[in-house]
Design a protein around this motif. Structure first.
Motif, short mmCIF file in Angstrom:
data_model
loop_
_atom_site.label_atom_id
_atom_site.label_comp_id
_atom_site.label_asym_id
_atom_site.label_seq_id
_atom_site.Cartn_x
_atom_site.Cartn_y
_atom_site.Cartn_z
N LYS A 109 0.72 -1.03 0.08
CA LYS A 109 -0.01 -0.09 0.06
C LYS A 109 0.77 1.40 0.02
N ILE A 110 0.60 2.32 -0.78
CA ILE A 110 1.32 3.60 -0.93
C ILE A 110 0.79 4.40 0.23
N GLN A 111 1.93 4.86 1.04
CA GLN A 111 1.36 5.52 2.17
C GLN A 111 1.13 6.81 1.66
N THR A 112 -0.02 7.65 1.96
CA THR A 112 -0.47 8.89 1.59
C THR A 112 0.16 9.85 2.62
N PRO A 113 0.84 11.11 2.01
CA PRO A 113 1.44 11.89 3.25
C PRO A 113 0.39 12.42 3.97
N GLN A 114 0.59 12.89 5.09
CA GLN A 114 -0.57 13.61 5.89
C GLN A 114 -0.19 15.19 5.93
N PRO A 115 -1.19 15.86 6.22
CA PRO A 115 -1.08 17.41 6.25
C PRO A 115 -0.08 17.61 7.38
N VAL A 116 0.53 18.64 7.14
CA VAL A 116 1.54 19.14 8.34
C VAL A 116 0.71 19.28 9.55
N ARG A 117 1.04 19.34 10.71
CA ARG A 117 0.09 19.32 11.75
C ARG A 117 0.06 21.02 12.08
N GLY A 118 -1.09 21.38 12.24
CA GLY A 118 -1.68 22.81 12.53
C GLY A 118 -1.83 23.41 11.11
N THR A 119 -2.14 22.78 10.09
CA THR A 119 -2.68 23.24 8.63
C THR A 119 -3.65 23.02 8.59
N GLN A 120 -4.54 23.27 7.53
CA GLN A 120 -5.93 22.61 7.28
C GLN A 120 -6.37 22.82 5.89
N ASP A 121 -7.18 21.83 5.45
CA ASP A 121 -7.75 21.63 4.07
C ASP A 121 -9.40 22.57 4.42
N MET A 122 -9.66 23.44 3.66
CA MET A 122 -11.02 24.02 3.62
C MET A 122 -11.84 23.70 2.64
N LEU A 123 -13.18 23.20 2.88
CA LEU A 123 -14.21 22.87 1.67
C LEU A 123 -15.47 23.25 2.19
#
Length: 424
Positions: free
Chosen positions: A8-22
């Motif tokens: 399984k390809i490991q998906t990089p996680q967002p940097v702690r303390g950042t956010q994606d908005m939708l």
């Protein structure tokens, strides 16, 4: 050697303390920015942009080498040319640097505003991120107390236009002029030295370089000593008293409510006169919604000429949270949904949607997926109007369903529809 396709390809996680908005939050975020741009134009503040990266010295000189931001929170690195670079942790220093290096002095007094991302390595918590976003407004080159008052009235109007002013209080203090501040600082050092044994370790460390910050310490150990410290009022010169009186008179004249907070301070020596915060108890312990003050010595600290200035900043995420809590903003929905009931009318539906859009209406085209479910999908979009197009046995039909009265308040939408189907 063949690769293991089952790995399984490991998906990089967002940097702690950042956010994606939708979705809803992203809409509220943009609503805050739009309101800021609208109000700053009313007050004649010019839009400016400054770099996300600056020489580290810009912030070390402006924020002070001993502050937590500089010593613990800045994202600094050495670039390939060997220069120390920092991701901006705040706007004011970069704007002050641009005022000097960009020749902006010729436009003084200059009213400017900006917004965008900032970066601080701190513990993420409610409404606070390592990449966060702020609104910022500054008046450069004016020593008038009316500039302070205008900035505060601007901020008050912004909060009201966002529908979040209820439960938010403007707290205000004066730090005096240089003479007042020096006398007060000496009295505070004497007071704190007499009670050194009762202070926390952090406050003892601040005593030599930043004693004013002990006044707003959150450590319960410090509160008795801080609360018994002398206020600045006994040390204010007549000029400083007049300045503060003019600021508060300007607020009163504009109908902006305020409260005095004699413990509201700014630790660095270049701060003068007005210090202020708009605060609320609706965001937990971190209750500041918007804050700022007068910083008449900052530009001189950066190698520029002595220049009076005053400004404020506000976190966009925190304002968006208050907008959500207040229910003052409803996520926008389409004006029109155009539905192609089968493949033979998809081009006509696409053309009609384009006609609505060219006339300034938000139109959603529903022309994919199962034809039997397209109308239901259009209803879930909650538009004011659904136009359903169909072709049966070579005959074009159209069905119009009005879902609410918004469409009746958009008379030109009727004209777009009628013109489209009356054209040869």
């Amino acid at each position: 050697m063949s690769k293991d396709k089952s790995a399984k390809i490991q998906t990089p996680q967002p940097v702690r303390g950042t956010q994606d908005m939708l979705g809803d939050f992203a809409d509220r975020f943009q609503h805050v920015v739009d309101a800021f741009d609208r109000v700053r134009r009313l007050y004649g503040f010019k839009r400016v942009e400054v770099p996300v990266i600056e020489p580290t010295a810009v912030f070390a000189r402006s924020l002070g080498e001993t502050t937590d931001v500089v010593s613990k929170e800045m994202y600094s690195f050495e670039d390939r040319g060997g220069e120390s670079i920092t991701l901006r942790p705040e706007f004011t220093a970069g704007i002050a640097r641009a005022y000097v290096t960009g020749g902006w002095q010729q436009f003084a007094p200059l009213k400017v505003a900006t917004h965008g991302p900032l970066f601080r390595y701190e513990r993420p918590q409610k409404g606070r991120y390592r990449q966060f976003h702020q609104l910022d407004a500054e008046v450069l080159g004016s020593d008038s107390p009316l500039a302070d008052a205008e900035l505060l009235v601007f901020a008050d109007q912004l909060l009201k236009e966002l529908g979040i002013a209820e439960g938010v209080t403007l707290t205000l203090n004066t730090l005096g002029d240089a003479e007042s501040r020096d006398a007060w600082r000496a009295a505070l050092v004497e007071h704190f030295e007499a009670h050194r044994g009762a202070l926390s370790e952090d406050s003892i460390a601040r005593l030599d370089k930043n004693p004013l910050r002990i006044l707003d310490s959150k450590d319960p150990q410090d509160r008795p000593v801080a609360d018994s410290a002398p206020d600045i009022d006994a040390f204010l010169t007549s000029e400083a008293q007049d300045f503060f009186g003019a600021v508060t008179a300007g607020l009163d004249a504009a109908g902006v409510a305020w409260e005095r907070n004699a413990r509201l301070v700014r630790g660095l020596d270049y701060y003068r006169h007005t210090a202020f915060e708009f605060v609320t108890d609706r965001l937990g312990a971190q209750g500041t919604v918007l804050g700022g003050g007068r910083y008449d010595g900052l530009i001189e600290n950066l190698g520029g000429p002595p220049t009076p200035a005053v400004g404020w900043a506000a976190g966009i995420e925190r304002l968006a949270m208050l907008v959500e809590e207040s229910g003052s903003f409803r996520t926008h929905v389409p004006d029109v949904a155009v539905v192609a009931e089968n493949i033979d009318c998809e081009l006509t539906a696409s053309s009609l949607a384009a006609a609505f859009r060219r006339s300034g209406f938000w139109a959603e085209l529903v022309a994919t997926g199962s034809p039997r479910k397209r109308f239901d999908r259009a209803r879930k979009l909650d538009p004011a109007l659904i136009v359903s197009l169909d072709v049966r046995d070579g005959v074009h039909t159209r069905n119009i369903k009005l879902l609410d009265e918004r469409y009746n308040r958009l008379p030109t939408a009727h004209a777009v529809f009628d013109s489209f189907f009356s054209s040869p």
